[in-house]
Design an enzyme around this catalytic site. Structure first.
Site, PDB file in Angstrom:
ATOM      1  N   HIS A   1       0.613   1.252 -13.076  1.00  0.00           N
ATOM      2  CA  HIS A   1       1.415   0.103 -13.528  1.00  0.00           C
ATOM      3  C   HIS A   1       2.875   0.552 -13.626  1.00  0.00           C
ATOM      4  O   HIS A   1       3.161   1.634 -14.146  1.00  0.00           O
ATOM      5  CB  HIS A   1       0.904  -0.382 -14.886  1.00  0.00           C
ATOM      6  CG  HIS A   1       1.656  -1.581 -15.373  1.00  0.00           C
ATOM      7  ND1 HIS A   1       1.462  -2.842 -14.852  1.00  0.00           N
ATOM      8  CD2 HIS A   1       2.626  -1.708 -16.316  1.00  0.00           C
ATOM      9  CE1 HIS A   1       2.270  -3.697 -15.459  1.00  0.00           C
ATOM     10  NE2 HIS A   1       2.984  -3.035 -16.351  1.00  0.00           N
TER      11      HIS A   1
ATOM     12  N   GLY B   1       0.774  -1.240   0.000  1.00  0.00           N
ATOM     13  CA  GLY B   1       0.000   0.000   0.000  1.00  0.00           C
ATOM     14  C   GLY B   1       0.804   1.287   0.000  1.00  0.00           C
ATOM     15  O   GLY B   1       0.337   2.308   0.509  1.00  0.00           O
TER      16      GLY B   1
ATOM     17  N   ASN C   1      -5.772   2.787 -12.586  1.00  0.00           N
ATOM     18  CA  ASN C   1      -4.768   1.827 -12.118  1.00  0.00           C
ATOM     19  C   ASN C   1      -3.389   2.436 -12.329  1.00  0.00           C
ATOM     20  O   ASN C   1      -3.199   3.260 -13.225  1.00  0.00           O
ATOM     21  CB  ASN C   1      -4.877   0.523 -12.930  1.00  0.00           C
ATOM     22  CG  ASN C   1      -3.870  -0.522 -12.481  1.00  0.00           C
ATOM     23  OD1 ASN C   1      -3.698  -0.753 -11.282  1.00  0.00           O
ATOM     24  ND2 ASN C   1      -3.180  -1.145 -13.425  1.00  0.00           N
TER      25      ASN C   1
HETATM   26  C1  GAR Z   1       3.348  -0.870  -7.541  1.00  0.00           C
HETATM   27  O1  GAR Z   1       4.658  -0.833  -8.068  1.00  0.00           O
HETATM   28  C2  GAR Z   1       2.323  -0.870  -8.646  1.00  0.00           C
HETATM   29  O2  GAR Z   1       2.708  -0.093  -9.757  1.00  0.00           O
HETATM   30  C3  GAR Z   1       2.267  -2.337  -9.007  1.00  0.00           C
HETATM   31  O3  GAR Z   1       2.320  -3.002  -7.781  1.00  0.00           O
HETATM   32  C4  GAR Z   1       3.081  -2.212  -6.845  1.00  0.00           C
HETATM   33  C5  GAR Z   1       2.259  -2.039  -5.597  1.00  0.00           C
HETATM   34  O4  GAR Z   1       3.024  -1.431  -4.579  1.00  0.00           O
HETATM   35  N1  GAR Z   1       1.075  -2.645  -9.748  1.00  0.00           N
HETATM   36  C6  GAR Z   1       1.024  -3.520 -10.757  1.00  0.00           C
HETATM   37  O5  GAR Z   1       1.986  -4.182 -11.121  1.00  0.00           O
HETATM   38  C7  GAR Z   1      -0.325  -3.633 -11.453  1.00  0.00           C
HETATM   39  N2  GAR Z   1      -0.209  -4.297 -12.699  1.00  0.00           N
HETATM   40  P1  GAR Z   1       2.308  -0.697  -3.377  1.00  0.00           P
HETATM   41  O6  GAR Z   1       1.353  -1.700  -2.765  1.00  0.00           O
HETATM   42  O7  GAR Z   1       3.426  -0.359  -2.435  1.00  0.00           O
HETATM   43  O8  GAR Z   1       1.596   0.515  -3.892  1.00  0.00           O
END
Ligand code: GAR
Length: 220
Positions: A113, A16, A111
């Site tokens: 990415h 998060g 979203n």
């Molecule tokens: C982030 O790097 C986000 O961009 C990626 O997951 C991570 C979550 O980190 N999302 C994806 O890969 C979606 N396809 P967080 O929970 O610390 O925000």
């Protein structure tokens, strides 16, 4: 542009950190969105505790407790309705969605990415960027469509790849950019400065003086 703050629900599956950047940004008086709840498909997600620590309502809806994706998503929809959510911000929400759910939230679900889409959709984006030898990678905030990691792009940040980078060091550099990009993109979208037109998002930009190319390696 509308004046009322848009009610945003954040969907997470893990630590998060992007969620925290949205929560922090939304505290600013002039920010055009407010975070009204944080929902997770994983009860053990670290982000749920962090959100609760920020005083936000949270709900864990364990996808494992449902026989079908539709059943899980019906519960998610119910929670989003309970909190009066107008916009959904996926922030590390790692659960594939059905076309039905995506359609219900069409042009109301964002979203983030960790790549410059449409390059490197899916998982392990940083290892694949390194293997491809790109000099710039980055992150993208986009509207969600039913094909994974696709949909109208709202904003992107380009991040240099350095000699000697590992997937971890590159991920950390991109993550810092993510934390700045997501609040910016959500602000543009919630304020009405970013408008969807078919498969594109048009941005009412304040300054084209900043529209300079980024060279990497640098020119001097
Ligand atoms: C982030 O790097 C986000 O961009 C990626 O997951 C991570 C979550 O980190 N999302 C994806 O890969 C979606 N396809 P967080 O929970 O610390 O925000």
């Amino acid at each position: 542009m509308s004046t009322a703050k848009k009610r945003v629900g954040i969907l997470i599956s893990g630590r998060g950190s992007n969620m925290m950047s949205l929560i922090a940004a939304a505290r600013a008086a002039g920010y055009p969105a407010e975070i009204v709840c944080v929902l997770s498909n994983r009860p053990e997600a670290e982000g749920l505790l962090k959100a609760a620590g920020e005083g936000l309502p949270t709900r864990a809806i364990d996808h494992k407790g449902f026989a079908s994706r539709e059943g899980f998503e019906a519960e998610l929809d119910k929670a989003l309705a309970d909190f009066g959510v107008e916009l959904v911000a996926c922030a590390g929400f790692m659960r594939k969605m059905t076309a039905g759910f995506v359609e219900r939230w069409r042009d109301r679900m964002l979203n983030i990415h960790p790549s410059l889409l449409p390059a490197f959709k899916g998982l392990d984006t940083h290892a694949r960027a390194l293997a491809a030898g790109v000099k710039l990678t980055g992150c993208t905030v986009h509207l969600v469509r039913s094909e994974v990691d696709s949909g109208p792009i709202i904003a992107q940040a380009a991040v240099p790849v350095l000699d000697g980078d590992t997937a971890e060091s590159l991920a950390a550099r991109v993550l810092e950019a993510e934390h700045r990009l997501y609040p910016h993109a959500l602000s543009l979208f919630a304020s009405g400065a970013a408008l969807v037109s078919g498969d594109m998002v048009n941005i009412r930009q304040a300054s084209i003086n900043q529209a300079k190319p980024l060279f990497w390696p640098p020119l001097e």
